[in-house]
Design an enzyme around this catalytic site. Structure first.
Site, PDB file in Angstrom:
ATOM      1  CD  GLN A  55      -3.952  11.240  -3.685  1.00  0.00           C
ATOM      2  OE1 GLN A  55      -5.140  11.507  -3.778  1.00  0.00           O
ATOM      3  NE2 GLN A  55      -3.262  11.406  -2.572  1.00  0.00           N
ATOM      4  CE  LYS A  68       3.800  -1.559  -7.489  1.00  0.00           C
ATOM      5  NZ  LYS A  68       4.634  -0.418  -7.100  1.00  0.00           N
TER       6      LYS A  68
HETATM    7  C1  R5P Z   1       4.313   3.568  -7.946  1.00  0.00           C
HETATM    8  O1  R5P Z   1       3.728   3.478  -9.031  1.00  0.00           O
HETATM    9  C2  R5P Z   1       5.645   4.204  -7.807  1.00  0.00           C
HETATM   10  O2  R5P Z   1       6.338   4.242  -9.009  1.00  0.00           O
HETATM   11  C3  R5P Z   1       6.467   3.505  -6.753  1.00  0.00           C
HETATM   12  O3  R5P Z   1       6.695   2.159  -7.147  1.00  0.00           O
HETATM   13  C4  R5P Z   1       5.764   3.518  -5.424  1.00  0.00           C
HETATM   14  O4  R5P Z   1       5.356   4.816  -5.131  1.00  0.00           O
HETATM   15  C5  R5P Z   1       6.653   3.016  -4.312  1.00  0.00           C
HETATM   16  O5  R5P Z   1       5.922   3.040  -3.118  1.00  0.00           O
HETATM   17  P1  R5P Z   1       6.383   2.153  -1.891  1.00  0.00           P
HETATM   18  O6  R5P Z   1       7.823   2.430  -1.642  1.00  0.00           O
HETATM   19  O7  R5P Z   1       5.514   2.616  -0.747  1.00  0.00           O
HETATM   20  O8  R5P Z   1       6.118   0.721  -2.237  1.00  0.00           O
END
Ligand code: R5P
Length: 300
Positions: A104, A201
């Site tokens: 955040q 993504k």
């Molecule tokens: C996001 O920018 C982080 O680097 C991770 O890709 C993310 O926190 C992964 O979250 P989740 O496992 O919930 O998809």
């Protein structure tokens, strides 16, 4: 100056490993939650003279677990800092392997708070001397604080572990563009010409839903997909499904901080991963790589 280590309740194994690596005495804490929900913490020592005039290293990760959430972990950390300061510690070194709220760090929608920066300012305001974090999600948030601050890189020790698995014909894949730089640095530990690829993504800022796309050529290749955090496993699972379609052989999901929330394990393995590899910044069954040596090298 005499040096001791306080093993925070969230870093019981890593804390002891670091103390042993530094060859110093360590002490744990006693914690409970009062009936009204307030946290209680006491450092397990008989009298203040143990801390008075001493350099104190506090090790406390702030990831969620079955016994406490990240808010409680942060409160415990603040309590440990206050206690050792009041007892006369002459130097306070804080090690937070996983820093909660680090994601955040920006305002994505009007009205939001940059809470990552606030968490760091709060810790810094307690006038600690040094802060060590590991692979923090956003390096830029460290610029705002006064105390000496180091972001330790876990890439080499993760790579050393993976090399011991004898993986062949490696490709390193980043699950999104933001992780490409990290993946390139990671790939260098496996050799000079290890290819690095990535997915596009997009995360919906309201629903959190992820869409991912990419065309990679992976026939007969072993893939290391690497990220800083695995939270719900959604990012990894989506990426792994595409990797499988593109012909990847074995797939290793690697993260410094493998929080593995909700059904993350199921999502990642059912998508086709051969293994999940994390560090002991989060203490769980995938913490196969210890950060202790990397941290001890800085603290020595
Ligand atoms: C996001 O920018 C982080 O680097 C991770 O890709 C993310 O926190 C992964 O979250 P989740 O496992 O919930 O998809």
């Amino acid at each position: 100056m005499k040096k001791i280590l306080i093993v925070g309740p969230a870093s019981q194994i890593l804390g002891i490993r670091i103390a042993k690596g530094l060859d110093i005495n360590y002490y744990n804490t006693e914690t409970k939650t009062f009936p009204d929900g307030e946290n209680y913490l006491r450092i397990n020592i008989d009298n203040d003279s143990l801390i008075d005039g001493t350099e104190v290293i506090i090790v406390q990760s702030t990831g969620p677990s079955s016994s406490e959430n990240q808010n409680g972990r942060l409160i415990e950390l603040l309590m440990m800092i206050e206690a050792v300061k009041r007892m006369g510690a002459t130097k306070i070194v804080v090690v937070i392997p996983y820093l909660a709220y680090a994601r955040q760090d920006s305002v994505f929608r009007p009205g939001e708070c940059k809470f990552a920066q606030l968490v760091l300012r709060l810790i810094d305001s307690m006038r600690i001397n040094e802060l060590y974090v590991v692979d923090i999600h956003s390096q830029k948030i460290l610029e705002e604080i006064q105390c000496k601050c180091v972001n330790i890189d876990s890439m080499k020790i993760l790579a050393d572990y993976i090399k011991s698995l004898n993986i062949k014909n490696i490709v390193v894949v980043a699950p999104d563009k933001g992780a490409v730089e990290r993946s390139r640095a990671f790939a260098k530990h496996f050799g000079d010409n290890i290819p690095v690829d990535y997915f596009e993504k997009v995360r919906d800022v309201k629903s959190g839903e992820i869409t991912m796309s990419g065309k990679l050529s992976l026939k007969n290749r072993d893939v290391i997909i690497s990220d800083d955090i695995i939270a719900t496993g959604g990012t990894m699972a989506k990426a792994i499904k595409i990797l499988k379609k593109e012909g990847a052989n074995r797939i290793f999901a690697v993260a410094t901080h493998a929080l593995l929330l909700q059904n993350a394990r199921y999502r990642i393995f059912s998508a086709g991963a051969d293994d999940i590899i994390g560090t002991d910044s989060i203490d769980n069954e995938v913490s196969k790589v210890s950060l202790s040596k990397a941290i001890v090298d800085y603290l020595k």
